[in-house]
Structure formats: C-alpha cells, structure tokens
Write a protein that holds these residues in place. Structure first.
Motif, PDB file in Angstrom:
ATOM      1  N   MET A 100      13.509   1.842  26.378  1.00 49.48           N
ATOM      2  CA  MET A 100      13.797   0.407  26.306  1.00 49.48           C
ATOM      3  C   MET A 100      12.530  -0.412  26.532  1.00 49.48           C
ATOM      4  SD  MET A 100      17.353  -0.068  28.396  1.00 49.48           S
ATOM      5  CE  MET A 100      18.884   0.659  27.844  1.00 49.48           C
ATOM      6  N   ALA A 101      11.742  -0.007  27.529  1.00 50.04           N
ATOM      7  CA  ALA A 101      10.503  -0.732  27.828  1.00 50.04           C
ATOM      8  C   ALA A 101       9.534  -0.655  26.661  1.00 50.04           C
ATOM      9  CB  ALA A 101       9.863  -0.166  29.099  1.00 50.04           C
ATOM     10  N   TRP A 102       9.400   0.510  26.046  1.00 46.50           N
ATOM     11  CA  TRP A 102       8.492   0.668  24.911  1.00 46.50           C
ATOM     12  C   TRP A 102       8.903  -0.234  23.741  1.00 46.50           C
ATOM     13  CZ3 TRP A 102       6.455   6.274  23.775  1.00 46.50           C
ATOM     14  CH2 TRP A 102       5.800   6.761  24.916  1.00 46.50           C
ATOM     15  N   MET A 103      10.199  -0.365  23.529  1.00 46.53           N
ATOM     16  CA  MET A 103      10.667  -1.154  22.386  1.00 46.53           C
ATOM     17  C   MET A 103      10.841  -2.626  22.718  1.00 46.53           C
ATOM     18  SD  MET A 103      13.340   1.388  20.403  1.00 46.53           S
ATOM     19  CE  MET A 103      14.526   1.462  21.708  1.00 46.53           C
ATOM     20  N   GLY A 104      10.493  -3.009  23.953  1.00 42.13           N
ATOM     21  CA  GLY A 104      10.582  -4.411  24.333  1.00 42.13           C
ATOM     22  C   GLY A 104      11.995  -4.907  24.535  1.00 42.13           C
ATOM     23  N   LEU A 105      12.929  -4.013  24.829  1.00 42.53           N
ATOM     24  CA  LEU A 105      14.324  -4.401  25.040  1.00 42.53           C
ATOM     25  C   LEU A 105      14.517  -4.852  26.481  1.00 42.53           C
ATOM     26  CD1 LEU A 105      16.081  -1.429  23.196  1.00 42.53           C
ATOM     27  CD2 LEU A 105      15.645  -3.727  22.308  1.00 42.53           C
ATOM     28  N   TYR A 425       3.581   3.344  38.227  1.00 38.46           N
ATOM     29  CA  TYR A 425       2.612   3.759  37.208  1.00 38.46           C
ATOM     30  C   TYR A 425       2.851   2.923  35.942  1.00 38.46           C
ATOM     31  CZ  TYR A 425       2.187   7.730  40.376  1.00 38.46           C
ATOM     32  OH  TYR A 425       2.001   8.515  41.485  1.00 38.46           O
ATOM     33  N   PRO A 426       2.288   1.716  35.878  1.00 43.04           N
ATOM     34  CA  PRO A 426       2.537   0.819  34.737  1.00 43.04           C
ATOM     35  C   PRO A 426       2.177   1.416  33.385  1.00 43.04           C
ATOM     36  CG  PRO A 426       1.466  -0.354  36.543  1.00 43.04           C
ATOM     37  CD  PRO A 426       1.441   1.091  36.907  1.00 43.04           C
ATOM     38  N   VAL A 427       1.355   2.469  33.367  1.00 43.28           N
ATOM     39  CA  VAL A 427       1.006   3.104  32.096  1.00 43.28           C
ATOM     40  C   VAL A 427       2.256   3.625  31.391  1.00 43.28           C
ATOM     41  CG1 VAL A 427       0.635   5.379  33.136  1.00 43.28           C
ATOM     42  CG2 VAL A 427      -0.544   4.788  31.022  1.00 43.28           C
ATOM     43  N   ASP A 431       3.741   1.305  25.139  1.00 41.38           N
ATOM     44  CA  ASP A 431       4.296   1.981  23.967  1.00 41.38           C
ATOM     45  C   ASP A 431       3.216   2.842  23.312  1.00 41.38           C
ATOM     46  OD1 ASP A 431       5.542   2.818  21.689  1.00 41.38           O
ATOM     47  OD2 ASP A 431       5.924   0.823  20.879  1.00 41.38           O
ATOM     48  N   GLN A 432       3.291   4.141  23.526  1.00 39.22           N
ATOM     49  CA  GLN A 432       2.271   5.040  23.009  1.00 39.22           C
ATOM     50  C   GLN A 432       2.381   5.247  21.496  1.00 39.22           C
ATOM     51  OE1 GLN A 432       1.776   8.684  25.293  1.00 39.22           O
ATOM     52  NE2 GLN A 432       2.492   7.675  27.148  1.00 39.22           N
ATOM     53  N   THR A 433       3.511   4.856  20.897  1.00 43.92           N
ATOM     54  CA  THR A 433       3.650   5.024  19.444  1.00 43.92           C
ATOM     55  C   THR A 433       2.767   4.057  18.664  1.00 43.92           C
ATOM     56  OG1 THR A 433       5.525   3.490  19.268  1.00 43.92           O
ATOM     57  CG2 THR A 433       6.033   5.790  19.738  1.00 43.92           C
ATOM     58  N   VAL A 434       2.241   3.015  19.328  1.00 47.29           N
ATOM     59  CA  VAL A 434       1.377   2.059  18.628  1.00 47.29           C
ATOM     60  C   VAL A 434      -0.042   2.070  19.194  1.00 47.29           C
ATOM     61  CG1 VAL A 434       3.318   0.554  18.043  1.00 47.29           C
ATOM     62  CG2 VAL A 434       2.083   0.173  20.177  1.00 47.29           C
ATOM     63  N   MET A 435      -0.333   3.013  20.077  1.00 42.86           N
ATOM     64  CA  MET A 435      -1.659   3.079  20.690  1.00 42.86           C
ATOM     65  C   MET A 435      -2.598   3.960  19.883  1.00 42.86           C
ATOM     66  SD  MET A 435      -0.387   3.457  24.672  1.00 42.86           S
ATOM     67  CE  MET A 435      -2.036   3.610  25.349  1.00 42.86           C
ATOM     68  N   LYS A 451       9.240  10.649  20.743  1.00 47.61           N
ATOM     69  CA  LYS A 451       9.996  10.986  19.530  1.00 47.61           C
ATOM     70  C   LYS A 451      11.235  10.116  19.379  1.00 47.61           C
ATOM     71  CE  LYS A 451      11.369  15.208  21.974  1.00 47.61           C
ATOM     72  NZ  LYS A 451      11.331  16.661  21.929  1.00 47.61           N
ATOM     73  N   PHE A 452      11.881   9.735  20.494  1.00 46.09           N
ATOM     74  CA  PHE A 452      13.048   8.868  20.382  1.00 46.09           C
ATOM     75  C   PHE A 452      12.663   7.499  19.817  1.00 46.09           C
ATOM     76  CE2 PHE A 452      15.494  11.127  24.045  1.00 46.09           C
ATOM     77  CZ  PHE A 452      15.717  12.201  23.204  1.00 46.09           C
ATOM     78  N   VAL A 453      11.619   6.898  20.394  1.00 41.72           N
ATOM     79  CA  VAL A 453      11.187   5.576  19.939  1.00 41.72           C
ATOM     80  C   VAL A 453      10.663   5.648  18.506  1.00 41.72           C
ATOM     81  CG1 VAL A 453       9.526   3.718  20.331  1.00 41.72           C
ATOM     82  CG2 VAL A 453      10.711   4.758  22.273  1.00 41.72           C
ATOM     83  N   GLY A 454       9.928   6.710  18.191  1.00 43.43           N
ATOM     84  CA  GLY A 454       9.412   6.853  16.830  1.00 43.43           C
ATOM     85  C   GLY A 454      10.508   6.902  15.794  1.00 43.43           C
ATOM     86  N   VAL A 455      11.573   7.642  16.082  1.00 39.65           N
ATOM     87  CA  VAL A 455      12.698   7.730  15.142  1.00 39.65           C
ATOM     88  C   VAL A 455      13.440   6.404  15.066  1.00 39.65           C
ATOM     89  CG1 VAL A 455      14.948   8.812  14.777  1.00 39.65           C
ATOM     90  CG2 VAL A 455      12.978  10.217  15.365  1.00 39.65           C
TER      91      VAL A 455
END
Length: 574
Positions: A100-105, A425-427, A431-435, A451-455
């Motif tokens: 959720m955090a990676w996708m900005g939800l 650990y804020p790292v 979102d590592q899919t766009v780094m 892999k979940f966020v990528g899909v």
C-alpha cells in the motif's frame, strides 16, 4: 490425546487436558513463541521476500516445556507449534501494508486492517480443515514438512537431543544478534551487504536452492545491456525491474507442469486407496455442518469487512473468496506432494482473472488479492499441521482451535510489526519498482512486495513488452520443468547448476544480486556443513545442525533489527 500414565515429570506442570494445561500451551504459542516466530517472518518477508516457517522453531522451544510430560508431550508441543506457526504466517502478511505504501494508497486504521486479516484467516482455517479429509485422510499425501515436524516432535522427547538442539539454535540467535548490531556500527559490513538472516536462510535451504538463486541473479546482470537495447529497461534501471516478470512467468510455467503431474498422482492415489482403510480411525469424524457454517460465516464476514470498513467492491471480494476454494485445493495438493506452495503464482493468476472480469484499480486488486493470499496460505498451513497431528494422533478439534488462536494473534501482529519496521526503517516505504539500480537498498530487497506491486501496476500502466516477458518466462519454466520430469536429475551438478529448479532459479529475478550471493553462500555453507557433520541416529534428518543454526541466525537478526528500530524511534520521540 493419551496422557502419560505416570503423570508429569515436573510437579509444576498442570494435568494434561485440563484448562490450566491448555492455558499454558496457548500462552506459550500466542504470547511467547508466536511473536518470536512472527517478528522473524515479518522481518524476512520485508527484507528478503520469503520466510522460513516457524513450526520447527516453535516445536523445539515448546518441547522444552512439554518434555516434562514424557512421550505424550509431543501432543502439547504440536499444539504450541500449530498456534505459533499460524502467528508467524499471518505476521508475514504485513507486506500488504508495505505494498500500500509503495503504491501511495492511504493506510486504513490499524484495527480495521487487523480485523480484515483476521476474518480472512478464519475463513482460511475453515477451508483448510474442509479439505483435510480429502488430502490428509483420504489421499494420504506426504506433506514432507508435516512429516518432518512430526519426526522432530517425537525425537524431542529425548532430553539429551532437546538440550543439544536448543544449544545449536541459541548459538545461531546470539551470532545473528551480534552480526546485525555490528553491521549497524561498522560501515564496511554495510558496504558488503552483510545479512545474517539471508545467510541463515541459505543454511536452511542448502546449495541445491541457493546456487540456482545466484544463477538467476547473474543472468539478470548479464542480460541487462540486451534489455536496455530492446527498450525493456532504461539505462540505470536494475535488472530485476524486468527480470521479476520473467521470473513470475517461469514459476507459472513450471507450476503448470507440476500441477498436471500432481493431479495425475493424486488421481492415481484416489483410485488406488481403499476407502475403508483410508478412514482416520483414531479420530472421530469432524462435524461437517458446523464446519460448513464456519466457512460460510467467515466468508461473509470477509466480504462485509472489506466492503463496509475498507470500501472495496463486493463483486471482486466475492470473486476472490470463490477463488480461495480452488487454490486452497490446488496449492494444498502441491504442498502435500512437493512441499512447495506456489502462492505467488496464485496471486498473479488471481489478478489476471480479476482483470478479465473488469478490474482496473490496483488498490482494489491488492485488497481483493489479499483474500486469496492470506486464506490460501492459512488453509495450506492447516492442512500441513493436520498432517502432523494425524501422524502423532493429536486431536483434530483441539488443533483447529489452536490454529484459530494463532490466526487472531497473527492478524494483530501483522499490522504491528509492519508499522513498526516501516516507521523504524523508512527505506521500506520507498517504491523499489521505480528506483534506479544505484538507488536500490542492498539489505531490504522486499521481493514479495516487489512482485505484487509490479503486477498490480500493470493494471493501470499496460506495457505490451511486459506480457512478452511473462510469456518468455512461462516458456522457460515449462521447458526446464519438463526436462527435469523427464531426466529426473539426481546428481548435484545436474540438479543445482545444469538443470536447476525453476522455482529456485526465479528467486534471483526478484532480488538484488548481493542478496542472491549471500543466500547462495549460505546454501553452499549449509550443504558442506551437513555433509561433513557426523550423522546422529537420534536426530531426524530435517533437524541437522546447519538448519538449526541458520534458523537461529534469522531469529537473532530479526530481534536485533526490532531492537535497533525501537531504539531509533524512542530516540526521535525523546
């Protein structure tokens, strides 16, 4: 359960079967060993992308207490490991909050997310128990890990073996703590990406899995220039930005072959098994009506909670609930035959099916897919734990109740641990899919979240070459697994290097190369250790020194990370 005819060896132990007895076991499983296994699972899933089940850890440490009951103590240890392993598997689902955090939800209130996970877990327990008469009693699938845990719990009634095993586990915990604390203070250790938990996981899985993971990582690095030249990657992108799609396809392709083979084997067993002889004579039949009502109630509660609290569409929630009945059987057979739970493939296939049904919102896909992810994982745990209980003669109904207790505690801890780690650990929020490759954190690969966020992003960012990459992976997985089924590799060189398992090979596509290298190094060290260690007739094969020490490394690393995280949070507050 047959109580010891001579009573407990230690006077302070309550009488077997009494309410004090179950209070003691539940307290150990839910509040002591469950959180220990849970923080380990959460840390591994957030940092690495998979976790080692808590059955052995909880069974071993629980046996320290239940050994006082003699041979019948194996039942109490089984109840403890059932609850603690459920806490661990649920705690690992905190990766959903990271996604959720990676996708900005927006993050839902903690109590709402915990309640949603608890409803899904309760549903999964019921579905898992619903299928045990078929998979465990009728088909008598092997469930290798269930067999290993049963053998370990039997063996740990030997006090000498128990003491030796606890020492080996404890030494690993101590070194894992020291390594994590040293890495936090010495920059050189951070520069080489030292990860005691990753190395410990390698010790547990061995070289036949660790080496293919390294091969997969090296393949991504070697192919990076080619992917840039054809436009699948931009200059500076990490290889896993496209390799994870190929890896997902590889898993799916191999799973097609394995599922066909597994169903053929299952059908043969079904036809050959004598129905009368297959009955679980030692156990009274489960109350089918109450079990069906349990499943129906918690299926409805899952949909209601997802819709009213999290504002998700009923249609996709109901579709996900329906798919659980399919994948709990398919994945349950896979676990029973091969000990592999292709949960990532199940999640991806679910998203694909929901997309065909009109899904376009990645957030809806994540929370609907969570139903499949959590419920199928819990259902397979129930089937595996029940296979252990069947071998030990443990009460089916009582084991079900301990699983339920573990799910409740695990649902709460999943949210607690995820938020604790992400705050400390804020790292983990990035979102590592766009780094770019030079921005990827070395220690926190977060392969499952990746892999979940990528899909899920493919629902809103449709790129045709991504489907091509998945197709290439499917072809590779099909080819390799068909060759493995035909040749049946037995030699180490053929099995680990020339024709490795597609599942192990694909792992290198989900993580950074340093993570693969540490996992592979641990795998080689574990295999060498096991080969050179003197064989002991009193210890089960699955409880060797390398795996116990590796499990300790993982637990120690996780505990140190929690301690450092809490300390940093307290420092910021004060």
């Amino acid at each position: 359960m047959n109580p010891s005819p001579h009573g407990p060896r230690w006077r302070w132990l309550p009488v077997e079967g009494s309410w004090r007895y179950h209070l003691l076991l539940a307290t150990l499983g839910m509040f002591v060993l469950g959180p220990l296994a849970g923080v380990t699972a959460a840390y591994m899933n957030l940092s690495l992308g998979f976790f080692v089940g808590g059955q052995v850890l909880a069974g071993l440490l629980g046996s320290v207490v239940t050994a006082g009951y003699g041979a019948s103590g194996r039942h109490g240890a089984n109840y403890i490991q059932t609850a603690a392993a459920s806490v661990a598997s649920m705690s690992g689902m905190g990766v959903l909050l990271q996604a959720m955090a990676w996708m900005g939800l927006p993050q839902p209130p903690a109590w709402q997310m915990a309640l949603y996970l608890a409803c899904i877990g309760m549903f999964g327990v019921g579905v898992g128990m619903l299928y045990t008469p078929v998979l465990v009693d009728r088909m008598r699938l092997a469930f290798p890990s269930g067999l290993a845990v049963a053998n370990i719990l039997r063996a740990l009634t030997d006090p000498a073996l128990l003491r030796r095993s606890v020492r080996q586990l404890g030494s690993g915990v101590g070194l894992g703590l020291a390594a994590e604390l040293a890495a936090a203070r010495l920059p050189v250790l951070g520069a080489i990406g030292l990860s005691a938990s990753t190395f410990g996981a390698g010790l547990v899985i061995g070289a036949r899995i660790g080496i293919p993971a390294v091969t997969g990582g090296l393949a991504g690095v070697a192919l990076q220039p080619y992917f840039v030249s054809i436009g699948w990657l931009q200059a500076g992108d990490p290889p896993r930005k496209i390799m994870f799609l190929i890896a997902l396809g590889t898993i799916m392709g191999a799973a097609v072959v394995d599922m066909a083979w597994i169903f053929a084997q299952a059908l043969r067993r079904w036809r050959d098994r004598d129905p009368q002889g297959a009955a679980d004579a030692a156990q009274p039949p489960a109350n089918a009506l109450r079990l069906v009502l349990w499943v129906v109630f918690w299926a409805g509660a899952t949909v209601a909670c997802g819709h009213w609290l999290l504002e998700q569409p009923v249609f996709f929630l109901v579709a996900a609930v329906a798919l659980v009945f399919v994948f709990a059987l398919v994945n349950g057979i896979s676990v029973g035959v091969s000990d592999a739970n292709p949960i990532s493939s199940a999640f991806v296939v679910t998203i694909v099916i929901l997309a065909f049904m009109g899904l376009r919102d990645a957030g809806v896909g994540l929370l609907a897919g969570a139903v499949l992810l959590v419920a199928t994982g819990v259902a397979c745990d129930m089937q595996q734990d029940r296979s252990t209980g069947w071998r030990l003669g443990t009460s089916r109904a009582v084991q079900f109740r301990y699983q339920v207790l573990g799910v409740v505690m695990g649902a709460v801890l999943a949210v607690v641990f995820a938020r604790l780690f992400m705050a400390a650990y804020p790292v983990l929020l990035q979102d590592q899919t766009v780094m770019r490759a030079d921005q990827q954190p070395a220690e926190w690969s977060s392969a499952m979240t990746y892999k979940f966020v990528g899909v899920l992003r493919s629902l809103t960012h449709d790129l045709p070459f991504q489907r091509t990459a998945i197709g290439v992976g499917v072809a590779v997985g099909l080819a390799i697994e068909l060759l493995r089924k035909w040749l049946r590799p037995r030699s180490f060189v053929l099995d680990a290097i020339v024709l490795p398992s597609p599942y192990a090979l694909s792992f290198g596509g989900f993580v950074s190369l340093p993570t693969s290298l540490w996992l592979g190094a641990g795998g080689v060290a574990g295999s060498v250790w096991s080969a050179r260690a003197p064989a002991r007739n009193d210890a089960p094969q699955d409880m060797n020194s390398a795996s116990l020490f590796g499990g300790g490394l993982i637990a120690g690393d996780a505990l140190a990370a929690v301690g450092l995280g809490v300390a940093s949070l307290l420092a910021m507050v004060t």
